[in-house]
Write an enzyme that holds these catalytic residues in place. Structure first.
Site, mmCIF file in Angstrom:
data_model
loop_
_atom_site.group_PDB
_atom_site.id
_atom_site.type_symbol
_atom_site.label_atom_id
_atom_site.label_comp_id
_atom_site.label_asym_id
_atom_site.label_seq_id
_atom_site.Cartn_x
_atom_site.Cartn_y
_atom_site.Cartn_z
ATOM 1 N N ASN A 149 0.791 -1.239 0.000
ATOM 2 C CA ASN A 149 0.000 0.000 0.000
ATOM 3 C C ASN A 149 0.823 1.289 0.000
ATOM 4 O O ASN A 149 0.332 2.327 -0.446
ATOM 5 C CB ASN A 149 -1.009 -0.013 1.144
ATOM 6 C CG ASN A 149 -0.371 -0.139 2.494
ATOM 7 O OD1 ASN A 149 0.501 -0.970 2.689
ATOM 8 N ND2 ASN A 149 -0.762 0.688 3.422
ATOM 9 N N GLU A 245 5.052 -4.261 12.089
ATOM 10 C CA GLU A 245 4.124 -3.143 11.847
ATOM 11 C C GLU A 245 2.909 -3.739 11.159
ATOM 12 O O GLU A 245 2.966 -4.041 9.962
ATOM 13 C CB GLU A 245 4.777 -2.085 10.948
ATOM 14 C CG GLU A 245 5.988 -1.399 11.533
ATOM 15 C CD GLU A 245 5.630 -0.441 12.654
ATOM 16 O OE1 GLU A 245 4.474 0.026 12.707
ATOM 17 O OE2 GLU A 245 6.497 -0.171 13.494
ATOM 18 N N CYS A 279 -2.906 1.472 6.677
ATOM 19 C CA CYS A 279 -2.952 0.886 8.028
ATOM 20 C C CYS A 279 -3.583 1.830 9.039
ATOM 21 O O CYS A 279 -4.123 1.393 10.044
ATOM 22 C CB CYS A 279 -1.552 0.475 8.466
ATOM 23 S SG CYS A 279 -0.388 1.827 8.451
HETATM 24 P P1 NAP Z 1 0.527 -9.106 3.554
HETATM 25 O O1 NAP Z 1 -0.337 -9.935 2.696
HETATM 26 O O2 NAP Z 1 0.684 -9.475 4.973
HETATM 27 O O3 NAP Z 1 1.952 -9.024 2.817
HETATM 28 C C1 NAP Z 1 2.980 -8.223 3.283
HETATM 29 C C2 NAP Z 1 4.296 -8.761 2.777
HETATM 30 O O4 NAP Z 1 4.548 -10.008 3.406
HETATM 31 C C3 NAP Z 1 4.340 -9.021 1.280
HETATM 32 O O5 NAP Z 1 5.621 -8.735 0.793
HETATM 33 C C4 NAP Z 1 4.051 -10.509 1.216
HETATM 34 O O6 NAP Z 1 4.514 -11.128 0.041
HETATM 35 C C5 NAP Z 1 4.818 -10.993 2.421
HETATM 36 N N1 NAP Z 1 4.396 -12.272 2.975
HETATM 37 C C6 NAP Z 1 3.158 -12.796 2.998
HETATM 38 N N2 NAP Z 1 3.170 -13.979 3.635
HETATM 39 C C7 NAP Z 1 4.443 -14.204 4.022
HETATM 40 C C8 NAP Z 1 5.092 -15.250 4.725
HETATM 41 N N3 NAP Z 1 4.436 -16.306 5.176
HETATM 42 N N4 NAP Z 1 6.424 -15.155 4.947
HETATM 43 C C9 NAP Z 1 7.110 -14.089 4.513
HETATM 44 N N5 NAP Z 1 6.544 -13.074 3.831
HETATM 45 C C10 NAP Z 1 5.227 -13.116 3.606
HETATM 46 O O7 NAP Z 1 0.027 -7.578 3.557
HETATM 47 P P2 NAP Z 1 -0.412 -6.664 2.342
HETATM 48 O O8 NAP Z 1 -1.749 -7.117 1.856
HETATM 49 O O9 NAP Z 1 0.692 -6.482 1.368
HETATM 50 O O10 NAP Z 1 -0.545 -5.274 3.128
HETATM 51 C C11 NAP Z 1 -1.663 -4.965 3.874
HETATM 52 C C12 NAP Z 1 -1.444 -5.111 5.364
HETATM 53 O O11 NAP Z 1 -0.294 -4.373 5.776
HETATM 54 C C13 NAP Z 1 -2.600 -4.539 6.137
HETATM 55 O O12 NAP Z 1 -2.925 -5.382 7.205
HETATM 56 C C14 NAP Z 1 -2.042 -3.223 6.642
HETATM 57 O O13 NAP Z 1 -2.701 -2.702 7.779
HETATM 58 C C15 NAP Z 1 -0.636 -3.578 6.916
HETATM 59 N N6 NAP Z 1 0.205 -2.373 6.986
HETATM 60 C C16 NAP Z 1 0.712 -1.967 8.196
HETATM 61 C C17 NAP Z 1 1.460 -0.801 8.283
HETATM 62 C C18 NAP Z 1 2.064 -0.323 9.582
HETATM 63 O O14 NAP Z 1 3.004 0.469 9.512
HETATM 64 N N7 NAP Z 1 1.582 -0.763 10.740
HETATM 65 C C19 NAP Z 1 1.690 -0.058 7.129
HETATM 66 C C20 NAP Z 1 1.144 -0.492 5.925
HETATM 67 C C21 NAP Z 1 0.414 -1.653 5.859
HETATM 68 P P3 NAP Z 1 3.526 -11.313 -1.222
HETATM 69 O O15 NAP Z 1 3.199 -9.943 -1.678
HETATM 70 O O16 NAP Z 1 4.339 -12.102 -2.170
HETATM 71 O O17 NAP Z 1 2.331 -12.065 -0.728
#
Ligand code: NAP
Length: 483
Positions: A149, A245, A279
């Site tokens: 995002n 995060e 987020c």
């Molecule tokens: P996501 O599905 O959890 O993916 C995040 C990253 O993790 C991607 O690079 C993904 O790779 C990788 N990943 C997924 N499963 C993994 C595993 N088992 N082992 C290692 N890496 C893995 O999240 P998203 O849909 O990209 O982002 C949305 C989420 O991020 C929301 O929950 C949002 O709130 C959170 N977020 C938090 C913050 C903060 O600062 N607190 C900021 C922004 C976003 P792939 O893309 O290849 O699946």
């Protein structure tokens, strides 16, 4: 684009297509990294660390400033990359680029301030002849995993402090949006970062994630993403530092004395920024009963004015979701909430990956849009009797990243600051406010640790103690006469 391992941009026969979610056009391809590629990247990072740990602070500072300059020189190209590969409109993307430049500049400044302190060894009898100090040293190889995002600035939030601290990094950007991260990697190399210090592998988390997070050569994992992936990584990581995060379903409280127009404007912006995939996005708005009807009317009017469509059109306020799959998911969540009694005030329609800005009320407790993270352009308005009820309902979820409250009453603002279970409380602002130097992170399922350069740098360095034992007669004990 190719991925970066050591001093080489590596391509692979197997590719991943990067598509614009607005029109599904292929923008580019990236290599589909394998477990062997991850191992090669970690081996390259080992060599990189041998260099980075000896890189003088003034060189780290120069590289970080120069990278910031390169991003500035190419800011429109970076903004277009963000806007094409992700959900953001071109105007939203430009703001992200500006923040990335700021993040890199702060990283350069903070590199100057990595300090230790002298230690009073003589606080203990028998240690009178010892002097020393601790200083902070890099921890080693850091694996950074980032979400789709904010594909540029959230990457900078990891690379900036990691490099400022003298570490080597293996970065895995989100598969949907790897291009901004690769462009930033190119900027670091052009700025003079020695090879091996930064490595970028592009590949699916479910294929290469385990190889990244379980490797014993890695000393820290810094992850930004969803709770499920964060939990999975935490379980597998072993003996490593972990920074998490994660997500939230942020509350905003609007009390009856609030500046109403400002509250409407900022909660609408916070709810629909980046098509709600943020987020800090405003998901639950608790409005005090006397102003609920007026607030709701204005909120819906303002939401209906948002222009949805082509991200590259300057007039567009909101783009598509990251994929049609995600838009279908939220369509079902909203449908289920309506079946259980929620009222749809506006929106609720889907066209491909576009989901209209949607406002709900009378949302029953326990439905997905109420208690899970929507991560979509959907916001729920709740009528509450008073601040106590608002706080109690705001806290009733397993997340706690940031909250906002609109009121002119300082006593009530302080009560909210004390009682809200979150990492940050914004007064007369929505939950969706952040500058890149503030400590940023959540409680409960929203995460562990804090980003914001200075705070990430603490996590990415560790103290090393130095103690000199001097000659026995160096310190002649002063004859101590009790008074
Ligand atoms: P996501 O599905 O959890 O993916 C995040 C990253 O993790 C991607 O690079 C993904 O790779 C990788 N990943 C997924 N499963 C993994 C595993 N088992 N082992 C290692 N890496 C893995 O999240 P998203 O849909 O990209 O982002 C949305 C989420 O991020 C929301 O929950 C949002 O709130 C959170 N977020 C938090 C913050 C903060 O600062 N607190 C900021 C922004 C976003 P792939 O893309 O290849 O699946």
């Amino acid at each position: 684009m190719d991925m970066l391992i050591g001093d080489r941009w590596v391509s692979k026969p197997e590719k991943i297509e990067v598509r614009d979610p607005y029109n599904n056009h292929i923008i580019d391809t990236v290599p589909r990294a394998t477990v062997e590629d991850v191992q090669a990247a970690i081996a390259a990072a080992e060599k990189g660390f041998a260099v980075s740990r000896r890189l003088p602070v003034h060189q780290r500072i120069a590289i970080l400033y120069r990278t910031a300059e390169i991003v500035k020189e190419q800011q429109e190209a970076f903004a277009r990359t963000i806007a094409r590969e992700g959900s953001k409109t071109i105007r939203e993307a430009r703001k992200e680029v500006a923040r990335c430049i700021n993040t890199l500049q702060i990283s350069a400044e903070e590199a100057r301030r990595i300090v230790g302190e002298t230690l009073p060894f003589d606080n203990m009898p028998g240690s009178e002849n010892r002097v020393g100090y601790y200083y902070r040293v890099p921890i080693g190889i850091i694996v950074a995993i980032t979400p789709f995002n904010d594909p540029l600035n959230l990457v900078a939030h990891k690379l900036g402090p990691a490099i400022a601290g003298g570490n080597a990094v293996v970065l895995k950007p989100a598969t949907a949006t790897p291009l901004s991260a690769l462009k930033l990697g190119q900027a670091f190399l052009n700025a003079g970062l020695p090879p091996g210090i930064l490595n970028i592998v592009t590949g699916y988390g479910h294929e290469i994630g385990d190889a990244l997070v379980t490797d014993e050569r890695v000393r820290m994992i810094t992850f930004t993403g969803g709770y499920e992936a964060g939990l999975d990584i935490t379980r597998k990581a072993g003996l490593k530092k972990i920074a998490m995060e994660l997500g939230s379903n942020s509350p905003v409280i609007v009390l009856k004395d609030a500046p109403l127009e400002k509250a409407v404007e900022q909660t609408v912006s916070g709810a629909f920024w980046a098509a709600g995939q943020n987020c800090l996005g405003v998901q639950r708005v608790f409005v005090e009963s006397p102003i609920f009807d007026k607030f709701t009317r204005r909120f819906v009017e303002r939401t209906r004015q948002l222009r949805v469509g082509d991200k590259l059109d300057e007039r567009t306020d909101m783009g598509p979701m990251i994929s049609e799959k995600e838009a279908r998911r939220i369509e079902q969540w909203v449908q289920r909430a309506i079946e259980k009694g929620a009222r749809l005030l506006t929106g609720g329609k889907r066209r491909g990956a576009i989901y209209e800005p949607t406002v709900l009320t009378d949302v029953p407790p326990g439905v997905e849009v109420d208690c899970q993270e929507v991560f979509a352009p959907v916001v729920s308005l709740y009528r509450v009797a008073n601040l106590e009820e608002a706080i109690q309902r705001a806290n009733q979820v397993p997340y706690g990243l940031q909250a906002g409250i609109f009121t002119r009453n300082i006593e009530l603002a302080f009560k909210a600051i004390r009682e809200l279970e979150v990492g940050g409380v914004m007064i007369n602002d929505s939950s969706d406010y952040r500058v890149d130097l503030m400590p940023f992170g959540g409680v409960k399922r929203s995460g562990l640790g804090r980003e914001g350069i200075k705070f990430a740098l603490q996590e990415m360095t560790e103290p090393k103690v130095v103690c000199f034992q001097l000659d026995e007669n160096w310190s002649q004990p002063f004859p101590f006469q009790p008074i």
